[in-house]
Design a protein around this motif. Structure first.
Motif, PDB file in Angstrom:
ATOM      1  N   ILE A  65     -12.477  -1.781  11.423  1.00  7.05           N
ATOM      2  CA  ILE A  65     -11.554  -2.686  11.904  1.00  7.05           C
ATOM      3  C   ILE A  65     -12.166  -4.204  11.263  1.00  7.05           C
ATOM      4  CG2 ILE A  65     -10.414  -4.308  13.683  1.00  7.05           C
ATOM      5  CD1 ILE A  65     -10.140  -1.710  15.290  1.00  7.05           C
ATOM      6  N   ARG A  66     -13.453  -4.456  11.730  1.00  2.49           N
ATOM      7  CA  ARG A  66     -14.371  -5.561  11.208  1.00  2.49           C
ATOM      8  C   ARG A  66     -14.498  -5.494   9.813  1.00  2.49           C
ATOM      9  NH1 ARG A  66     -18.455  -7.157  16.177  1.00  2.49           N
ATOM     10  NH2 ARG A  66     -19.649  -7.971  14.322  1.00  2.49           N
ATOM     11  N   ALA A  67     -14.388  -4.529   9.108  1.00  2.00           N
ATOM     12  CA  ALA A  67     -14.712  -4.490   7.633  1.00  2.00           C
ATOM     13  C   ALA A  67     -13.206  -4.838   7.104  1.00  2.00           C
ATOM     14  CB  ALA A  67     -15.083  -2.886   7.158  1.00  2.00           C
ATOM     15  N   GLY A  70     -18.190  -9.180  19.776  1.00  3.80           N
ATOM     16  CA  GLY A  70     -17.251  -8.476  19.768  1.00  3.80           C
ATOM     17  C   GLY A  70     -17.007  -7.824  21.103  1.00  3.80           C
ATOM     18  N   TRP A  71     -15.879  -7.225  21.502  1.00  5.62           N
ATOM     19  CA  TRP A  71     -15.522  -6.866  22.823  1.00  5.62           C
ATOM     20  C   TRP A  71     -16.065  -5.652  23.214  1.00  5.62           C
ATOM     21  CZ3 TRP A  71     -12.901  -2.540  24.534  1.00  5.62           C
ATOM     22  CH2 TRP A  71     -12.262  -1.778  23.654  1.00  5.62           C
ATOM     23  N   LEU A  72     -16.461  -4.851  22.336  1.00  9.73           N
ATOM     24  CA  LEU A  72     -17.199  -3.637  22.619  1.00  9.73           C
ATOM     25  C   LEU A  72     -18.607  -3.813  23.345  1.00  9.73           C
ATOM     26  CD1 LEU A  72     -16.713  -0.688  20.120  1.00  9.73           C
ATOM     27  CD2 LEU A  72     -15.552  -1.241  22.063  1.00  9.73           C
ATOM     28  N   ASP A 113      -2.460 -13.532  15.869  1.00 10.44           N
ATOM     29  CA  ASP A 113      -3.306 -13.361  17.273  1.00 10.44           C
ATOM     30  C   ASP A 113      -4.635 -14.149  16.971  1.00 10.44           C
ATOM     31  OD1 ASP A 113      -4.885 -12.482  19.470  1.00 10.44           O
ATOM     32  OD2 ASP A 113      -4.496 -10.414  19.462  1.00 10.44           O
ATOM     33  N   PRO A 114      -4.580 -15.299  17.827  1.00 10.35           N
ATOM     34  CA  PRO A 114      -5.637 -16.181  17.768  1.00 10.35           C
ATOM     35  C   PRO A 114      -6.880 -15.664  18.201  1.00 10.35           C
ATOM     36  CG  PRO A 114      -4.390 -16.841  19.547  1.00 10.35           C
ATOM     37  CD  PRO A 114      -3.600 -15.564  18.780  1.00 10.35           C
ATOM     38  N   HIS A 115      -7.008 -14.675  18.883  1.00 16.60           N
ATOM     39  CA  HIS A 115      -8.176 -13.963  19.804  1.00 16.60           C
ATOM     40  C   HIS A 115      -8.771 -12.700  18.775  1.00 16.60           C
ATOM     41  CE1 HIS A 115      -7.301 -16.525  23.006  1.00 16.60           C
ATOM     42  NE2 HIS A 115      -6.110 -15.976  23.107  1.00 16.60           N
ATOM     43  N   TRP A 116      -8.224 -12.483  17.774  1.00 20.77           N
ATOM     44  CA  TRP A 116      -8.518 -11.335  16.906  1.00 20.77           C
ATOM     45  C   TRP A 116      -9.780 -11.340  16.425  1.00 20.77           C
ATOM     46  CZ3 TRP A 116      -5.735  -6.671  17.535  1.00 20.77           C
ATOM     47  CH2 TRP A 116      -6.135  -5.726  16.891  1.00 20.77           C
ATOM     48  N   TRP A 117     -10.074 -12.438  15.779  1.00 17.33           N
ATOM     49  CA  TRP A 117     -11.435 -12.762  15.209  1.00 17.33           C
ATOM     50  C   TRP A 117     -12.730 -12.589  16.171  1.00 17.33           C
ATOM     51  CZ3 TRP A 117     -13.106 -13.381  10.027  1.00 17.33           C
ATOM     52  CH2 TRP A 117     -14.477 -13.627   9.945  1.00 17.33           C
ATOM     53  N   ASP A 118     -12.439 -13.060  17.508  1.00 20.24           N
ATOM     54  CA  ASP A 118     -13.327 -12.946  18.457  1.00 20.24           C
ATOM     55  C   ASP A 118     -13.601 -11.455  18.920  1.00 20.24           C
ATOM     56  OD1 ASP A 118     -13.643 -15.699  18.675  1.00 20.24           O
ATOM     57  OD2 ASP A 118     -12.203 -16.164  19.959  1.00 20.24           O
TER      58      ASP A 118
END
Length: 342
Positions: free
Chosen positions: A51-53, A96-98, A332-337
């Protein structure tokens, strides 16, 4: 408004939740949490890295996806407290959230080949460093790559490159075949057809597992399905190639939707069955969808919620692109975080 379909979600969720029983040895305890394995933890970070890639590619334009996935594995190692892992940032890393999931910081078995390679960073070195491990983690942790067939036509090459960041060529070959097989299942083919097509499509990729490496497993399933001796013969050790062959045999021996639980139990009962169970769980979970998985097991998985969220987010990233691009705003404004693109 999302463009993600119910079928896409069911397939992805089934694939990542399918290894419900690999560590049990074929006997599921009556109660309590079914703990994750190190392979399951790493598979979560594979999805996070993918996802991050894609986020990075959308915003930066330049990206080497296997390196981004490798970076995800270093975050796993840092959370585990493994020594010798270089910090990528002094503050707010792992990010990241993980990094906020306590269960991913718990030791759930070892992954020696992966750990050794992570300790010998950086990944891209002019000395052409290569690895030699043939272990099954090179396959099991890369299987989610098979879900992103819409990213490009050569997901097998991508899976092989991810495996090769820590493992040798044979394991990379198995990763290519396994991911391509899942990609064909996602495209609507049954396991036997998916296996045959994966072997053809990977002929130019594989270097050690040449010819039709899974033909013995296919023939064994036709001639003597569901035989413990046949599974042991196909999977005599903990190599990635053995886990793949064993998983193909089990998947073809238990083709029906209602047999998925029996398939996992049978796979896990073999001497090296935890790797076979993880692989066949991904195959059959993708083939039959998440609702085919035994609820009594999935509801007790230590990483059930984590894997389920990752499956949803993987599909969402490639279908909806919620982080936007360099030229378009994020939905989604939080996706990058959640999935920083670096």
């Amino acid at each position: 408004m999302t463009r993600v379909t119910a079928e896409q979600l069911a397939t992805a969720r089934g694939c990542v939740l399918g290894d419900a029983i690999g560590a049990t040895g074929g006997t599921v305890p009556a109660g309590g949490t079914l703990r994750a394995t190190s392979a399951g933890q790493l598979a979560c970070f594979t999805i996070d890295g993918i996802i991050r890639a894609n986020v990075r590619g959308a915003h930066k334009g330049i990206c080497h996806p296997p390196s981004v996935v490798w970076h995800a594995y270093t975050r796993w190692a840092a959370m585990q407290g493994i020594p010798g892992i270089e910090r990528w940032r002094e503050e707010d890393w792992p990010d990241g959230w993980l990094a906020q999931v306590p269960a991913l910081g718990k030791r759930r078995g070892s992954a020696p080949a992966t750990v050794s390679a992570l300790q010998a960073q950086p990944i891209l070195q002019p000395d052409g460093r290569t690895w030699t491990s043939t272990g099954a983690h090179g396959l099991t942790r890369t299987l989610p790559a098979g879900l992103i067939q819409w990213w490009g036509p050569e997901l097998g090459r991508f899976a092989a490159e991810v495996a090769a960041t820590t493992h040798g060529q044979e394991a990379a070959d198995a990763a290519a075949l396994g991911a391509t097989l899942i990609g064909n299942i996602v495209a609507g083919r049954n396991v036997e057809e998916a296996t045959e097509r994966a072997q053809r499509e990977c002929q130019s990729l594989v270097q050690v597992m040449t010819g039709v490496p899974l033909s013995l497993a296919v023939h064994a399933a036709r001639d003597s399905p569901r035989q413990p001796a046949a599974l042991t013969q196909l999977c005599p050790d903990a190599r990635a190639a053995s886990a793949l062959a064993g998983a193909v045999y089990v998947a073809l021996s238990f083709p029906d939707r209602e047999q998925l639980g029996d398939a996992l139990l049978f796979a896990a009962s073999a001497p090296y069955g935890r790797h076979v169970a993880a692989t066949v769980g991904a195959f059959l979970g993708a083939a039959h969808g998440v609702d085919a998985l035994p609820v009594a097991w999935v509801s007790r998985l230590e990483l059930a919620w984590v894997a389920d969220v990752l499956a949803r987010d993987l599909v969402t990233e490639f279908v909806d692109g919620p982080s936007g691009t360099e030229y378009t705003a994020a939905t989604d404004p939080h996706w990058w975080d959640r999935y920083p693109g670096w």
